[in-house]
Design an enzyme around this catalytic site. Structure first.
Site, PDB file in Angstrom:
ATOM      1  CB  SER A  35       0.451  -2.485  -8.620  1.00  0.00           C
ATOM      2  OG  SER A  35       1.591  -3.123  -8.085  1.00  0.00           O
ATOM      3  CB  VAL A  56       6.912   4.113  -6.573  1.00  0.00           C
ATOM      4  CG1 VAL A  56       7.188   5.592  -6.841  1.00  0.00           C
ATOM      5  CG2 VAL A  56       6.597   3.382  -7.873  1.00  0.00           C
ATOM      6  CG  ASP A  72     -13.709   7.848   0.853  1.00  0.00           C
ATOM      7  OD1 ASP A  72     -13.100   7.099   0.054  1.00  0.00           O
ATOM      8  OD2 ASP A  72     -14.123   7.466   1.956  1.00  0.00           O
ATOM      9  CB  VAL A  73     -11.493   7.398  -4.801  1.00  0.00           C
ATOM     10  CG1 VAL A  73     -10.797   8.665  -5.250  1.00  0.00           C
ATOM     11  CG2 VAL A  73     -10.545   6.481  -4.032  1.00  0.00           C
ATOM     12  N   GLY A  87       2.872  11.193  -3.069  1.00  0.00           N
ATOM     13  CA  GLY A  87       3.468  10.102  -3.829  1.00  0.00           C
ATOM     14  C   GLY A  87       3.353  10.248  -5.344  1.00  0.00           C
ATOM     15  CE1 TYR A 135      -1.477  -1.988  -3.621  1.00  0.00           C
ATOM     16  CE2 TYR A 135      -0.002  -3.478  -4.779  1.00  0.00           C
ATOM     17  CZ  TYR A 135      -0.476  -2.197  -4.559  1.00  0.00           C
ATOM     18  OH  TYR A 135       0.028  -1.134  -5.279  1.00  0.00           O
ATOM     19  N   PRO A 175       3.634   0.089 -11.941  1.00  0.00           N
ATOM     20  CG  PRO A 175       3.718   2.034 -10.642  1.00  0.00           C
ATOM     21  CD  PRO A 175       2.768   1.063 -11.274  1.00  0.00           C
TER      22      PRO A 175
HETATM   23  N1  LIG Z   1       4.453   3.047  -4.037  1.00  0.00           N
HETATM   24  C1  LIG Z   1       4.535   1.913  -4.703  1.00  0.00           C
HETATM   25  O1  LIG Z   1       5.496   1.151  -4.528  1.00  0.00           O
HETATM   26  C2  LIG Z   1       3.472   1.564  -5.711  1.00  0.00           C
HETATM   27  C3  LIG Z   1       3.760   0.546  -6.644  1.00  0.00           C
HETATM   28  C4  LIG Z   1       2.787   0.188  -7.569  1.00  0.00           C
HETATM   29  C5  LIG Z   1       1.563   0.824  -7.584  1.00  0.00           C
HETATM   30  N2  LIG Z   1       1.305   1.802  -6.665  1.00  0.00           N
HETATM   31  C6  LIG Z   1      -0.022   2.428  -6.714  1.00  0.00           C
HETATM   32  O2  LIG Z   1       0.124   3.813  -6.962  1.00  0.00           O
HETATM   33  C7  LIG Z   1      -0.992   4.517  -6.425  1.00  0.00           C
HETATM   34  C8  LIG Z   1      -0.487   5.669  -5.585  1.00  0.00           C
HETATM   35  O3  LIG Z   1       0.270   5.143  -4.522  1.00  0.00           O
HETATM   36  P1  LIG Z   1       1.458   5.939  -3.804  1.00  0.00           P
HETATM   37  O4  LIG Z   1       2.599   5.011  -3.734  1.00  0.00           O
HETATM   38  O5  LIG Z   1       1.629   7.272  -4.413  1.00  0.00           O
HETATM   39  O6  LIG Z   1       0.841   6.020  -2.330  1.00  0.00           O
HETATM   40  P2  LIG Z   1       0.742   7.229  -1.299  1.00  0.00           P
HETATM   41  O7  LIG Z   1       0.266   6.576  -0.049  1.00  0.00           O
HETATM   42  O8  LIG Z   1       1.995   8.018  -1.283  1.00  0.00           O
HETATM   43  O9  LIG Z   1      -0.397   8.144  -1.919  1.00  0.00           O
HETATM   44  C9  LIG Z   1      -1.706   7.684  -2.031  1.00  0.00           C
HETATM   45  C10 LIG Z   1      -2.647   8.863  -1.959  1.00  0.00           C
HETATM   46  O10 LIG Z   1      -3.981   8.349  -2.097  1.00  0.00           O
HETATM   47  C11 LIG Z   1      -4.806   8.994  -1.132  1.00  0.00           C
HETATM   48  N3  LIG Z   1      -5.941   8.139  -0.803  1.00  0.00           N
HETATM   49  C12 LIG Z   1      -5.949   6.953  -0.130  1.00  0.00           C
HETATM   50  N4  LIG Z   1      -7.201   6.515   0.011  1.00  0.00           N
HETATM   51  C13 LIG Z   1      -8.024   7.427  -0.585  1.00  0.00           C
HETATM   52  C14 LIG Z   1      -9.421   7.534  -0.753  1.00  0.00           C
HETATM   53  N5  LIG Z   1     -10.253   6.611  -0.250  1.00  0.00           N
HETATM   54  N6  LIG Z   1      -9.908   8.600  -1.420  1.00  0.00           N
HETATM   55  C15 LIG Z   1      -9.073   9.539  -1.924  1.00  0.00           C
HETATM   56  N7  LIG Z   1      -7.740   9.513  -1.765  1.00  0.00           N
HETATM   57  C16 LIG Z   1      -7.216   8.460  -1.109  1.00  0.00           C
HETATM   58  C17 LIG Z   1      -3.887   9.218   0.075  1.00  0.00           C
HETATM   59  O11 LIG Z   1      -4.392  10.231   0.932  1.00  0.00           O
HETATM   60  C18 LIG Z   1      -2.588   9.598  -0.614  1.00  0.00           C
HETATM   61  O12 LIG Z   1      -2.501  10.981  -0.820  1.00  0.00           O
HETATM   62  C19 LIG Z   1      -1.794   3.482  -5.621  1.00  0.00           C
HETATM   63  O13 LIG Z   1      -2.904   3.051  -6.389  1.00  0.00           O
HETATM   64  C20 LIG Z   1      -0.801   2.355  -5.418  1.00  0.00           C
HETATM   65  O14 LIG Z   1      -1.438   1.107  -5.240  1.00  0.00           O
HETATM   66  C21 LIG Z   1       2.235   2.182  -5.742  1.00  0.00           C
END
Ligand SMILES: NC(=O)c1ccc[n+]([C@@H]2O[C@H](COP(=O)([O-])OP(=O)(O)OC[C@H]3O[C@@H](n4cnc5c(N)ncnc54)[C@H](O)[C@@H]3O)[C@@H](O)[C@H]2O)c1
Length: 257
Positions: free
Chosen positions: A137, A183, A58-59, A16, A150, A180
């Site tokens: 977000s 996404v 694992d964050v 992502g 969330y 954002p």
């Molecule tokens: N996609 C959206 O619409 C959107 C909108 C606003 C904000 N965000 C934020 O953007 C960030 C990335 O989201 P994304 O959309 O790319 O999601 P995604 O699910 O595509 O990617 C998230 C990544 O985080 C990793 N992850 C999850 N838990 C973890 C942990 N405990 N330790 C390490 N890695 C971990 C997953 O393995 C994955 O690779 C997030 O913080 C999300 O809240 C996403």
């Protein structure tokens, strides 16, 4: 900040938004990009593609954040930019969501940012420079009508990021907060790519988010808004909270059908 020759860490870098950031940082000429993710195999694939380093972390665990920072410094020297990006959507709902589910999203979406800052800030303060990019977000400035866990955790990320900027800005620490709306990633679309959400209509590609992040970092802006309209919504919320709540109630009713 310009990314050229910088040592960069991205959590959630395997998929992502994080993956798009890693790829873009590599194109911008980063000295190295450390791809940190719970999904070690996917992190390895991204790292191979960009000649970076993959670390399975694992964050939500403090020890993993310490390990990530110390391994990066050992291999490449001081960290210039740390992107605390990993996050989860958590469960929909409000107070009825279980304690376990609240705790999980709190640990992944909030404590990860605190652990990261605790691990990386002392080195940055010592060198008098460093950049923290926190992925929150639009839900952190407004709300996510489908889920309180969330919304609450993303508000906490904004609060922590602004506190860090206020407290350490004069010591050479830059802080940005990425907010954002939708996404097109697994988080929004689901693993099978078939999830529906009202956010889909205006959803953008992760590569577009990466473009906006590059310009936001170059300008060292606190709020990085890939959907510029979020600034207007945020301003309307601040100007007339009750009117904003009435509008959000209408949206919430629509979303719930
Ligand atoms: N996609 C959206 O619409 C959107 C909108 C606003 C904000 N965000 C934020 O953007 C960030 C990335 O989201 P994304 O959309 O790319 O999601 P995604 O699910 O595509 O990617 C998230 C990544 O985080 C990793 N992850 C999850 N838990 C973890 C942990 N405990 N330790 C390490 N890695 C971990 C997953 O393995 C994955 O690779 C997030 O913080 C999300 O809240 C996403």
């Amino acid at each position: 900040m310009q990314i050229k020759d910088k040592v960069v860490v991205v959590t959630g870098g395997a998929n992502g938004i994080g993956k798009a950031l890693c790829q873009r940082f590599a194109v911008e000429g980063a000295r190295t990009v450390v791809v940190a993710d719970l999904d070690g195999d996917a992190a390895t694939n991204v790292a191979k593609e960009i000649d970076g380093l993959a670390l399975k972390v694992d964050v939500s665990k403090e020890a993993d954040n310490l390990h990530l920072v110390s391994e990066t410094i050992k291999a490449f020297g001081p960290i210039d930019l740390f992107c605390a990006n990993a996050g989860i959507a958590g469960e929909r709902g409000g107070a009825e969501v279980s304690n376990e589910a609240w705790q999980e999203i709190w640990d992944v979406n909030v404590m990860s940012h605190i652990y990261a800052a605790r691990a990386v800030l002392p080195g940055m303060l010592e060198q008098g420079s460093g950049y923290l990019l926190h992925t929150s977000s639009a839900a952190g400035l407004l709300t996510q009508v489908e889920g309180a866990p969330y919304s609450v955790t993303k508000h906490a990320v904004v609060a922590f990021a602004e506190w860090l900027s206020i407290t350490h800005g004069d010591a050479g620490i830059k802080v940005s907060c990425l907010c954002p709306q939708g996404v097109r990633t697994q988080m929004l679309l689901g693993v099978e790519g078939d999830r529906t959400s009202f956010l889909m209509k205006d959803a953008i590609e992760p590569e577009t988010v990466a473009d906006v992040v590059i310009s936001g970092l170059a300008e060292e802006r606190f709020l990085i808004l890939p959907h510029p309209e979020v600034a207007d919504y945020f301003s309307r919320k601040a100007t007339d909270y009750d009117r904003w709540l009435r509008g959000m109630r209408r949206l919430s009713a629509q979303v719930r059908g």
